[in-house]
Write a protein that holds these residues in place. Sequence first.
Motif, PDB file in Angstrom:
ATOM      1  N   ILE A   1      31.230  35.880  50.072  1.00  0.00           N
ATOM      2  CA  ILE A   1      31.400  37.341  50.020  1.00  0.00           C
ATOM      3  C   ILE A   1      32.608  37.757  50.869  1.00  0.00           C
ATOM      4  CG2 ILE A   1      30.370  39.556  50.675  1.00  0.00           C
ATOM      5  CD1 ILE A   1      27.606  38.290  50.050  1.00  0.00           C
ATOM      6  N   LEU A   2      32.750  37.112  52.047  1.00  0.00           N
ATOM      7  CA  LEU A   2      33.838  37.493  52.960  1.00  0.00           C
ATOM      8  C   LEU A   2      35.209  37.332  52.306  1.00  0.00           C
ATOM      9  CD1 LEU A   2      34.103  38.552  55.897  1.00  0.00           C
ATOM     10  CD2 LEU A   2      34.487  36.183  56.599  1.00  0.00           C
ATOM     11  N   GLU A   3      35.370  36.275  51.506  1.00  0.00           N
ATOM     12  CA  GLU A   3      36.650  36.099  50.794  1.00  0.00           C
ATOM     13  C   GLU A   3      36.955  37.329  49.939  1.00  0.00           C
ATOM     14  OE1 GLU A   3      36.636  32.640  48.318  1.00  0.00           O
ATOM     15  OE2 GLU A   3      36.272  31.278  50.015  1.00  0.00           O
ATOM     16  N   GLN A   4      35.928  37.851  49.303  1.00  0.00           N
ATOM     17  CA  GLN A   4      36.115  39.027  48.448  1.00  0.00           C
ATOM     18  C   GLN A   4      36.338  40.285  49.284  1.00  0.00           C
ATOM     19  OE1 GLN A   4      36.549  38.847  45.118  1.00  0.00           O
ATOM     20  NE2 GLN A   4      36.498  36.662  45.594  1.00  0.00           N
ATOM     21  N   GLU A   5      35.699  40.347  50.462  1.00  0.00           N
ATOM     22  CA  GLU A   5      35.919  41.497  51.350  1.00  0.00           C
ATOM     23  C   GLU A   5      37.398  41.621  51.684  1.00  0.00           C
ATOM     24  OE1 GLU A   5      33.349  41.958  54.785  1.00  0.00           O
ATOM     25  OE2 GLU A   5      31.817  40.695  53.875  1.00  0.00           O
ATOM     26  N   HIS A   6      38.020  40.455  51.922  1.00  0.00           N
ATOM     27  CA  HIS A   6      39.416  40.467  52.360  1.00  0.00           C
ATOM     28  C   HIS A   6      40.353  40.930  51.240  1.00  0.00           C
ATOM     29  CE1 HIS A   6      38.113  37.298  55.546  1.00  0.00           C
ATOM     30  NE2 HIS A   6      37.721  38.516  55.842  1.00  0.00           N
TER      31      HIS A   6
ATOM     32  N   SER B   1      34.113  45.507  66.255  1.00  0.00           N
ATOM     33  CA  SER B   1      33.229  45.050  67.336  1.00  0.00           C
ATOM     34  C   SER B   1      33.257  43.536  67.487  1.00  0.00           C
ATOM     35  CB  SER B   1      31.771  45.460  67.063  1.00  0.00           C
ATOM     36  OG  SER B   1      31.624  46.854  66.951  1.00  0.00           O
ATOM     37  N   GLY B   2      33.962  42.832  66.592  1.00  0.00           N
ATOM     38  CA  GLY B   2      33.792  41.374  66.601  1.00  0.00           C
ATOM     39  C   GLY B   2      35.014  40.586  66.182  1.00  0.00           C
ATOM     40  N   ARG B   3      34.773  39.617  65.276  1.00  0.00           N
ATOM     41  CA  ARG B   3      35.810  38.601  65.018  1.00  0.00           C
ATOM     42  C   ARG B   3      37.023  39.163  64.298  1.00  0.00           C
ATOM     43  NH1 ARG B   3      32.523  35.747  60.020  1.00  0.00           N
ATOM     44  NH2 ARG B   3      32.358  37.777  59.031  1.00  0.00           N
ATOM     45  N   GLY B   4      36.860  40.239  63.536  1.00  0.00           N
ATOM     46  CA  GLY B   4      38.026  40.919  62.989  1.00  0.00           C
ATOM     47  C   GLY B   4      38.717  40.238  61.826  1.00  0.00           C
ATOM     48  N   SER B   5      37.959  39.525  60.979  1.00  0.00           N
ATOM     49  CA  SER B   5      38.642  38.901  59.835  1.00  0.00           C
ATOM     50  C   SER B   5      39.074  39.961  58.815  1.00  0.00           C
ATOM     51  CB  SER B   5      37.769  37.825  59.177  1.00  0.00           C
ATOM     52  OG  SER B   5      36.692  38.389  58.482  1.00  0.00           O
ATOM     53  N   ASN B   6      38.317  41.037  58.688  1.00  0.00           N
ATOM     54  CA  ASN B   6      38.775  42.119  57.802  1.00  0.00           C
ATOM     55  C   ASN B   6      39.981  42.837  58.402  1.00  0.00           C
ATOM     56  OD1 ASN B   6      37.090  42.568  55.260  1.00  0.00           O
ATOM     57  ND2 ASN B   6      35.533  42.126  56.816  1.00  0.00           N
ATOM     58  N   LEU B   7      39.975  43.005  59.720  1.00  0.00           N
ATOM     59  CA  LEU B   7      41.173  43.533  60.388  1.00  0.00           C
ATOM     60  C   LEU B   7      42.376  42.667  60.031  1.00  0.00           C
ATOM     61  CD1 LEU B   7      42.859  45.083  62.527  1.00  0.00           C
ATOM     62  CD2 LEU B   7      41.929  43.462  64.220  1.00  0.00           C
ATOM     63  N   GLN B   8      42.190  41.331  60.108  1.00  0.00           N
ATOM     64  CA  GLN B   8      43.300  40.411  59.800  1.00  0.00           C
ATOM     65  C   GLN B   8      43.772  40.605  58.362  1.00  0.00           C
ATOM     66  OE1 GLN B   8      44.606  38.114  62.220  1.00  0.00           O
ATOM     67  NE2 GLN B   8      46.257  38.303  60.710  1.00  0.00           N
TER      68      GLN B   8
ATOM     69  N   ASN C   1      34.421  52.183  55.291  1.00  0.00           N
ATOM     70  CA  ASN C   1      33.656  51.065  55.846  1.00  0.00           C
ATOM     71  C   ASN C   1      33.570  49.961  54.791  1.00  0.00           C
ATOM     72  OD1 ASN C   1      31.945  49.663  57.710  1.00  0.00           O
ATOM     73  ND2 ASN C   1      30.201  50.229  56.433  1.00  0.00           N
ATOM     74  N   ILE C   2      33.430  48.726  55.277  1.00  0.00           N
ATOM     75  CA  ILE C   2      33.162  47.618  54.359  1.00  0.00           C
ATOM     76  C   ILE C   2      31.802  47.037  54.685  1.00  0.00           C
ATOM     77  CG2 ILE C   2      34.421  45.900  55.766  1.00  0.00           C
ATOM     78  CD1 ILE C   2      35.216  44.866  52.731  1.00  0.00           C
ATOM     79  N   HIS C   3      31.071  46.731  53.622  1.00  0.00           N
ATOM     80  CA  HIS C   3      29.688  46.268  53.778  1.00  0.00           C
ATOM     81  C   HIS C   3      29.491  45.036  52.889  1.00  0.00           C
ATOM     82  CE1 HIS C   3      25.418  46.674  54.603  1.00  0.00           C
ATOM     83  NE2 HIS C   3      25.189  46.431  53.329  1.00  0.00           N
ATOM     84  N   PRO C   4      28.825  43.989  53.418  1.00  0.00           N
ATOM     85  CA  PRO C   4      28.730  42.730  52.657  1.00  0.00           C
ATOM     86  C   PRO C   4      27.571  42.685  51.677  1.00  0.00           C
ATOM     87  CG  PRO C   4      27.899  42.394  54.866  1.00  0.00           C
ATOM     88  CD  PRO C   4      28.322  43.834  54.793  1.00  0.00           C
ATOM     89  N   ALA C   5      27.420  43.738  50.891  1.00  0.00           N
ATOM     90  CA  ALA C   5      26.404  43.757  49.832  1.00  0.00           C
ATOM     91  C   ALA C   5      26.863  44.725  48.756  1.00  0.00           C
ATOM     92  CB  ALA C   5      25.048  44.198  50.376  1.00  0.00           C
TER      93      ALA C   5
ATOM     94  N   LEU D   1      36.603  51.179  59.414  1.00  0.00           N
ATOM     95  CA  LEU D   1      35.596  50.458  60.192  1.00  0.00           C
ATOM     96  C   LEU D   1      35.580  49.040  59.648  1.00  0.00           C
ATOM     97  CD1 LEU D   1      32.662  53.074  60.221  1.00  0.00           C
ATOM     98  CD2 LEU D   1      34.752  53.020  61.613  1.00  0.00           C
ATOM     99  N   ALA D   2      35.792  48.077  60.525  1.00  0.00           N
ATOM    100  CA  ALA D   2      35.895  46.684  60.078  1.00  0.00           C
ATOM    101  C   ALA D   2      35.006  45.836  60.984  1.00  0.00           C
ATOM    102  CB  ALA D   2      37.353  46.221  60.121  1.00  0.00           C
ATOM    103  N   GLY D   3      33.720  45.812  60.633  1.00  0.00           N
ATOM    104  CA  GLY D   3      32.777  45.107  61.496  1.00  0.00           C
ATOM    105  C   GLY D   3      32.506  45.887  62.768  1.00  0.00           C
ATOM    106  N   PHE D   4      32.579  47.208  62.678  1.00  0.00           N
ATOM    107  CA  PHE D   4      32.241  48.084  63.817  1.00  0.00           C
ATOM    108  C   PHE D   4      30.734  48.304  63.774  1.00  0.00           C
ATOM    109  CE2 PHE D   4      31.826  52.479  65.596  1.00  0.00           C
ATOM    110  CZ  PHE D   4      32.170  52.154  66.896  1.00  0.00           C
TER     111      PHE D   4
HETATM  112  C1  GRF Z   1      31.824  41.868  57.515  1.00  0.00           C
HETATM  113  O1  GRF Z   1      30.940  41.081  56.769  1.00  0.00           O
HETATM  114  C2  GRF Z   1      31.718  43.315  57.117  1.00  0.00           C
HETATM  115  O2  GRF Z   1      31.399  43.489  55.764  1.00  0.00           O
HETATM  116  C3  GRF Z   1      30.581  43.806  57.975  1.00  0.00           C
HETATM  117  O3  GRF Z   1      30.741  43.141  59.206  1.00  0.00           O
HETATM  118  C4  GRF Z   1      31.443  41.916  58.996  1.00  0.00           C
HETATM  119  C5  GRF Z   1      32.646  41.958  59.871  1.00  0.00           C
HETATM  120  O4  GRF Z   1      33.381  40.768  59.829  1.00  0.00           O
HETATM  121  N1  GRF Z   1      30.594  45.243  58.099  1.00  0.00           N
HETATM  122  P1  GRF Z   1      34.831  40.708  60.463  1.00  0.00           P
HETATM  123  O5  GRF Z   1      34.699  41.144  61.920  1.00  0.00           O
HETATM  124  O6  GRF Z   1      35.717  41.625  59.689  1.00  0.00           O
HETATM  125  O7  GRF Z   1      35.238  39.268  60.354  1.00  0.00           O
END
Ligand code: GRF
Length: 205
Positions: A173-178, A13-20, A110-114, A89-92
């Motif tokens: 946290i986002l660095e670790q998500e990636h 739904s958004g910036r897509g850094s996890n997609l990247q 899904n990825i969740h920032p907690a 799901l990546a920021g959906f």
């Molecule tokens: C991330 O923090 C993810 O954990 C959450 O939404 C955010 C999406 O960021 N579900 P991005 O669009 O992947 O940059």
Amino acid sequence: MTGKKHRLGVLISGRGSNLQAIIDACADGRLDAEIAVVISDVEDAYGLERARKAGIKDIFIPWKKGKRKAWEADAAGILIAEGCELICLAGFMHIVSEVLMGSFPNLILNIHPALLPGFPGLHVQQKALDWGCKVAGCTVHFVTDDLDMGPIIVQKSVPILESDDAGALAARILEQEHIAYPEAIDLVLSGRTSIEGRRVKISPK
Ligand code: GRF
């Protein structure tokens, strides 16, 4: 790596850094996979631009209030037609119903920032700070009908620093998500995960 690559579908739904991060992991061989299609419910989501830059099919399906199931049916049709085996799901920013889950049983991540099960939902970095937690992190989990509560595949933790505000913590946290998302996708695609009750058992390589 040999043979046919696994095909992924990514919903954003958004910036897509996890997609990247997933695009990069496919490109550098950490994942034996390719992204077949990226679908967004937001027309100007930057993630769609990232998909286009990487030569990946990108599709915008407009979100209509109260029409979740119709949206998911359209998305499921595309994901099936594209031969997707696993949906990320990546920021959906929507809850997924049985329409999508029925088409991809135990095949939606899904990825969740907690660090779940603490802090499901939104604004969770601020909530972890407000609670006084000393550690935060991210979770990749299978999607079930219990929001943010599906079986956990990978978690990564980060310390919470005295100097943190929600933005600084979210960035750490986002660095670790990636790192976590490609790892979890690889575990599932390589057949090393099995769901036993709430637990995801990981078999050795
Ligand atoms: C991330 O923090 C993810 O954990 C959450 O939404 C955010 C999406 O960021 N579900 P991005 O669009 O992947 O940059």
